[in-house]
Design a protein around this motif. Structure first.
Motif, PDB file in Angstrom:
ATOM      1  N   ALA A 186       0.834  -1.207   0.000  1.00  0.00           N
ATOM      2  CA  ALA A 186       0.000   0.000   0.000  1.00  0.00           C
ATOM      3  C   ALA A 186       0.870   1.258   0.000  1.00  0.00           C
ATOM      4  CB  ALA A 186      -0.927  -0.008   1.211  1.00  0.00           C
ATOM      5  N   SER A 187       1.972   1.237   0.764  1.00  0.00           N
ATOM      6  CA  SER A 187       2.887   2.383   0.772  1.00  0.00           C
ATOM      7  C   SER A 187       3.547   2.574  -0.584  1.00  0.00           C
ATOM      8  CB  SER A 187       3.965   2.186   1.846  1.00  0.00           C
ATOM      9  OG  SER A 187       3.409   2.192   3.139  1.00  0.00           O
ATOM     10  N   ASP A 188       3.895   1.468  -1.227  1.00  0.00           N
ATOM     11  CA  ASP A 188       4.483   1.518  -2.560  1.00  0.00           C
ATOM     12  C   ASP A 188       3.499   2.132  -3.558  1.00  0.00           C
ATOM     13  OD1 ASP A 188       6.482   0.575  -4.689  1.00  0.00           O
ATOM     14  OD2 ASP A 188       4.670  -0.504  -5.284  1.00  0.00           O
ATOM     15  N   GLU A 189       2.256   1.697  -3.522  1.00  0.00           N
ATOM     16  CA  GLU A 189       1.238   2.256  -4.412  1.00  0.00           C
ATOM     17  C   GLU A 189       1.066   3.755  -4.170  1.00  0.00           C
ATOM     18  OE1 GLU A 189      -2.309   0.042  -3.853  1.00  0.00           O
ATOM     19  OE2 GLU A 189      -1.543  -1.788  -4.788  1.00  0.00           O
ATOM     20  N   ALA A 190       1.049   4.142  -2.888  1.00  0.00           N
ATOM     21  CA  ALA A 190       0.866   5.557  -2.548  1.00  0.00           C
ATOM     22  C   ALA A 190       2.016   6.403  -3.092  1.00  0.00           C
ATOM     23  CB  ALA A 190       0.755   5.721  -1.038  1.00  0.00           C
ATOM     24  N   PHE A 191       3.227   5.866  -3.067  1.00  0.00           N
ATOM     25  CA  PHE A 191       4.386   6.587  -3.605  1.00  0.00           C
ATOM     26  C   PHE A 191       4.191   6.880  -5.090  1.00  0.00           C
ATOM     27  CE2 PHE A 191       8.386   6.259  -5.987  1.00  0.00           C
ATOM     28  CZ  PHE A 191       9.099   7.322  -5.451  1.00  0.00           C
ATOM     29  N   HIS A 192       3.830   5.868  -5.853  1.00  0.00           N
ATOM     30  CA  HIS A 192       3.692   6.046  -7.294  1.00  0.00           C
ATOM     31  C   HIS A 192       2.541   6.990  -7.645  1.00  0.00           C
ATOM     32  CE1 HIS A 192       6.759   3.167  -8.623  1.00  0.00           C
ATOM     33  NE2 HIS A 192       6.463   2.516  -7.514  1.00  0.00           N
ATOM     34  N   THR A 193       1.470   6.912  -6.875  1.00  0.00           N
ATOM     35  CA  THR A 193       0.355   7.839  -7.103  1.00  0.00           C
ATOM     36  C   THR A 193       0.775   9.269  -6.764  1.00  0.00           C
ATOM     37  OG1 THR A 193      -1.245   6.094  -6.595  1.00  0.00           O
ATOM     38  CG2 THR A 193      -2.044   8.357  -6.508  1.00  0.00           C
ATOM     39  N   ALA A 194       1.566   9.433  -5.700  1.00  0.00           N
ATOM     40  CA  ALA A 194       2.029  10.767  -5.310  1.00  0.00           C
ATOM     41  C   ALA A 194       2.906  11.386  -6.390  1.00  0.00           C
ATOM     42  CB  ALA A 194       2.783  10.697  -3.986  1.00  0.00           C
ATOM     43  N   LEU A 195       3.759  10.580  -7.035  1.00  0.00           N
ATOM     44  CA  LEU A 195       4.588  11.108  -8.114  1.00  0.00           C
ATOM     45  C   LEU A 195       3.729  11.697  -9.233  1.00  0.00           C
ATOM     46  CD1 LEU A 195       7.527   8.576  -8.666  1.00  0.00           C
ATOM     47  CD2 LEU A 195       7.418  10.557  -7.146  1.00  0.00           C
ATOM     48  N   LEU A 196       2.644  11.003  -9.561  1.00  0.00           N
ATOM     49  CA  LEU A 196       1.779  11.516 -10.625  1.00  0.00           C
ATOM     50  C   LEU A 196       1.009  12.748 -10.180  1.00  0.00           C
ATOM     51  CD1 LEU A 196       0.407   8.321 -12.385  1.00  0.00           C
ATOM     52  CD2 LEU A 196       1.926  10.052 -13.306  1.00  0.00           C
ATOM     53  N   ARG A 197       0.590  12.782  -8.923  1.00  0.00           N
ATOM     54  CA  ARG A 197      -0.053  14.006  -8.416  1.00  0.00           C
ATOM     55  C   ARG A 197       0.921  15.174  -8.494  1.00  0.00           C
ATOM     56  NH1 ARG A 197      -1.386  11.342  -3.822  1.00  0.00           N
ATOM     57  NH2 ARG A 197      -0.257  12.915  -2.606  1.00  0.00           N
ATOM     58  N   ALA A 198       2.179  14.911  -8.169  1.00  0.00           N
ATOM     59  CA  ALA A 198       3.186  15.973  -8.197  1.00  0.00           C
ATOM     60  C   ALA A 198       3.417  16.490  -9.612  1.00  0.00           C
ATOM     61  CB  ALA A 198       4.494  15.471  -7.608  1.00  0.00           C
ATOM     62  N   SER A 199       3.129  15.660 -10.617  1.00  0.00           N
ATOM     63  CA  SER A 199       3.325  16.089 -12.012  1.00  0.00           C
ATOM     64  C   SER A 199       2.258  17.073 -12.465  1.00  0.00           C
ATOM     65  CB  SER A 199       3.339  14.880 -12.939  1.00  0.00           C
ATOM     66  OG  SER A 199       2.016  14.405 -13.189  1.00  0.00           O
ATOM     67  N   GLY A 200       1.176  17.178 -11.689  1.00  0.00           N
ATOM     68  CA  GLY A 200       0.147  18.172 -11.988  1.00  0.00           C
ATOM     69  C   GLY A 200      -1.013  17.669 -12.809  1.00  0.00           C
ATOM     70  N   ASN A 201      -1.056  16.367 -13.110  1.00  0.00           N
ATOM     71  CA  ASN A 201      -2.161  15.820 -13.904  1.00  0.00           C
ATOM     72  C   ASN A 201      -2.918  14.807 -13.061  1.00  0.00           C
ATOM     73  OD1 ASN A 201      -3.797  14.369 -15.723  1.00  0.00           O
ATOM     74  ND2 ASN A 201      -2.468  14.902 -17.442  1.00  0.00           N
ATOM     75  N   THR A 202      -4.039  15.231 -12.489  1.00  0.00           N
ATOM     76  CA  THR A 202      -4.800  14.345 -11.605  1.00  0.00           C
ATOM     77  C   THR A 202      -5.425  13.186 -12.373  1.00  0.00           C
ATOM     78  OG1 THR A 202      -6.751  15.770 -11.810  1.00  0.00           O
ATOM     79  CG2 THR A 202      -5.294  16.167  -9.934  1.00  0.00           C
ATOM     80  N   ALA A 203      -5.707  13.378 -13.654  1.00  0.00           N
ATOM     81  CA  ALA A 203      -6.290  12.290 -14.452  1.00  0.00           C
ATOM     82  C   ALA A 203      -5.319  11.114 -14.529  1.00  0.00           C
ATOM     83  CB  ALA A 203      -6.649  12.782 -15.852  1.00  0.00           C
ATOM     84  N   LEU A 204      -4.026  11.395 -14.605  1.00  0.00           N
ATOM     85  CA  LEU A 204      -3.040  10.320 -14.626  1.00  0.00           C
ATOM     86  C   LEU A 204      -3.026   9.551 -13.312  1.00  0.00           C
ATOM     87  CD1 LEU A 204       0.001  12.050 -16.411  1.00  0.00           C
ATOM     88  CD2 LEU A 204      -1.490  10.286 -17.360  1.00  0.00           C
TER      89      LEU A 204
END
Length: 236
Positions: A137-155
Motif C-alpha cells: 500500500a505504501s508503494d502504491e501511494a508513492f507512485h500515485t504521489a509522483l503523478l499528483r506531483a506532475s500536476g495531472n490528476t487524471a493520470l
C-alpha cells in the motif's frame, strides 16, 4: 422546482455518491477478490436502496473494476495473460507524468509533495518495514504521489485503477526484506532525481523499477498458475 424533478436530482446525487464510495472501496482493496458484490449486501453497507447500488455496479462493470463471474459480480481479478498489458499501461501512465514536464519546461513537479515522499522513504530506509500488504500500500501511494506531483490528476486516477487490478496478484507475491530495501532505495533515487531536476535519469530509474516489478510478478504468478494446474492434475 417540481417534486418529480427534485426527486430525480436527489436520486442522481445518491447514485453518484454510491458509485464513488464503492469505487474507492474497490480501489483501496476493502473487498477481497473473492467477495461477491451482492446488491442487498452493498445496499445495507452503504445505507441505501438497491437501485443506486445496481446503477453503480453497472458503471463499475463497464470500467472493468467489477467482473461478472459464475455466482454474480466480483472485484476484478486479472488473468495471467492480462498482466503484461496491465504493466504496459502502468508504465505508460507513470512515465507520462515525467515526460510531460520534460516536454514543457513551463511545467514543474510539486516539490512539497516530492519532499514529503522523500522524508517518508528516508524514515523507511532507516527502519525498513516488514514485507506485506502494508508495504505494498505504501508503494502504491508513492507512485500515485509522483503523478499528483506532475500536476495531472487524471493520470493519478488512471493509476489508481491499474493498482486496483494488479493488487490481488501483487499481494500474493512473496516479498522479502531484501526486496523491500531495494524498492526503498529505488524510490529514493527517483524522488531525489525529480527534486534535483534530473528528469531523464529519474525516468530511467522509474522505468527499470517498473520492469523489475513486472518481471517478478509475472514470474511468481506463472509459477502459482503452474502449481495450481499440477495440483488439479494430481487430484484428478
Amino acid at each position: 422546482m417540481a417534486p418529480r424533478s427534485r426527486a430525480r436530482q436527489e436520486h442522481s446525487h445518491l447514485g453518484e455518491q454510491v458509485y464513488r464510495a464503492l469505487r474507492d472501496d474497490l480501489v483501496c482493496g476493502r473487498f477481497s477478490p473473492l467477495d461477491r458484490l451482492g446488491e442487498e449486501r452493498l445496499a445495507e453497507l452503504y445505507g441505501v436502496s438497491r437501485t443506486p447500488v445496481r446503477e453503480a455496479l453497472a458503471r463499475l462493470l463497464s470500467e472493468e473494476l467489477v467482473a461478472r463471474e459464475d455466482g454474480g459480480l466480483f472485484p476484478y481479478r486479472p488473468r495471467f495473460e492480462d498482466l503484461h498489458g496491465l504493466y504496459e499501461l502502468r508504465m505508460t501512465v507513470e512515465l507520462r507524468g515525467i515526460d510531460r514536464v520534460i516536454e514543457d519546461r513551463r511545467l514543474e513537479h510539486a516539490h512539497d509533495i516530492l519532499r514529503a515522499e522523500l522524508e517518508r522513504w528516508i524514515r523507511m530506509r532507516a527502519e525498513p518495514p516488514a514485507p506485506g500488504p502494508d508495504f505494498i500500500a505504501s508503494d502504491e501511494a508513492f507512485h500515485t504521489a509522483l503523478l499528483r506531483a506532475s500536476g495531472n490528476t487524471a493520470l493519478s486516477e488512471a493509476l489508481d485503477s491499474v493498482h486496483s487490478k494488479l493488487r490481488p496478484v501483487r499481494r500474493l507475491d512473496p516479498w522479502t526484506p531484501d526486496r523491500v530495501r531495494a524498492t526503498i532505495d529505488s524510490h529514493l533515487k527517483i524522488v531525489r532525481g525529480l527534486l534535483a531536476g534530473d528528469l531523464g535519469p529519474a525516468a530511467g530509474e522509474l522505468h527499470l523499477h517498473l520492469i523489475r516489478s513486472r518481471d517478478l510478478v509475472v514470474e511468481r504468478t506463472g509459477q502459482a498458475v503452474a502449481s495450481s494446474a499440477m495440483a488439479r492434475a494430481i487430484r484428478e
